[in-house]
Design a protein around this motif. Structure first.
Motif, PDB file in Angstrom:
ATOM      1  N   UNK A  46       0.135  -1.605   1.846  1.00  0.00           N
ATOM      2  CA  UNK A  46      -0.955  -1.281   0.929  1.00  0.00           C
ATOM      3  C   UNK A  46      -0.590  -0.082   0.055  1.00  0.00           C
ATOM      4  N   UNK A  47      -1.318   0.041  -1.050  1.00  0.00           N
ATOM      5  CA  UNK A  47      -1.116   1.175  -1.945  1.00  0.00           C
ATOM      6  C   UNK A  47      -1.396   2.511  -1.236  1.00  0.00           C
ATOM      7  N   UNK A  48      -2.455   2.605  -0.417  1.00  0.00           N
ATOM      8  CA  UNK A  48      -2.665   3.865   0.315  1.00  0.00           C
ATOM      9  C   UNK A  48      -1.501   4.220   1.254  1.00  0.00           C
ATOM     10  N   UNK A  49      -0.851   3.208   1.840  1.00  0.00           N
ATOM     11  CA  UNK A  49       0.306   3.488   2.705  1.00  0.00           C
ATOM     12  C   UNK A  49       1.466   4.054   1.890  1.00  0.00           C
ATOM     13  N   UNK A  50       1.691   3.501   0.710  1.00  0.00           N
ATOM     14  CA  UNK A  50       2.744   4.018  -0.168  1.00  0.00           C
ATOM     15  C   UNK A  50       2.395   5.444  -0.593  1.00  0.00           C
ATOM     16  N   UNK A  51       1.119   5.687  -0.857  1.00  0.00           N
ATOM     17  CA  UNK A  51       0.679   7.035  -1.238  1.00  0.00           C
ATOM     18  C   UNK A  51       0.959   8.049  -0.118  1.00  0.00           C
ATOM     19  N   UNK A  52       0.794   7.633   1.132  1.00  0.00           N
ATOM     20  CA  UNK A  52       1.085   8.536   2.253  1.00  0.00           C
ATOM     21  C   UNK A  52       2.577   8.871   2.298  1.00  0.00           C
TER      22      UNK A  52
END
Length: 143
Positions: A46-52
């Motif tokens: 997910x995009x939030x995982x990439x953001x982390x």
């Protein structure tokens, strides 16, 4: 000896330890600036995982982010990797010197000159007394 900040090195190596983060850095090394959504496309997360992952890279100083309107663009900052490379090169030189010294020492003592031995001569084997073919000495068994 060159002084290296342990906290900076720890954050750099921790950030580089993850294969996803290394892949993100590889993408960033190919282009000057990439949006977060473009960075996330090749990954099955997910995009939030990439953001982390980008947060970890930012905390280590390896990535800078710049927001323009609704788009967040990322850029590679290589300075922390240079410091890590310098640290690794220092120890690579140290161990190369140590191993070269060890190799020189082992080559020096590896093959001491051998002196001829009287036991090794072929004539010594011919002059030995032969063993008898009889039974073992001692009492014999009678029936």
């Amino acid at each position: 000896m060159v002084y290296y900040s342990p906290a900076v090195l720890d954050r750099t190596f921790a950030a580089l330890a993850d294969p996803t983060r290394r892949a993100l850095l590889a993408q960033l090394s190919e282009r000057d600036s990439i949006s977060v959504s473009e960075l996330a496309k090749p990954f099955a997360m997910s995009l939030p995982a990439v953001m982390k992952h980008l947060d970890v890279l930012s905390d280590a100083g390896l990535v800078t982010r710049e927001k323009t309107g609704r788009t967040v663009a990322c850029r590679l900052e290589a300075e922390p990797m240079r410091a890590a490379t310098d640290w690794l090169n220092h120890y690579q030189r140290f161990w190369s010197e140590q191993l070269d010294s060890l190799a020189a020492y082992l080559e020096e003592d590896a093959c001491p000159p051998q002196q001829p031995s009287s036991r090794a001569s072929p004539s010594a084997a011919a002059s030995r007394p032969r063993r008898r073919a009889s039974s073992r000495p001692g009492r014999s068994r009678r029936k």
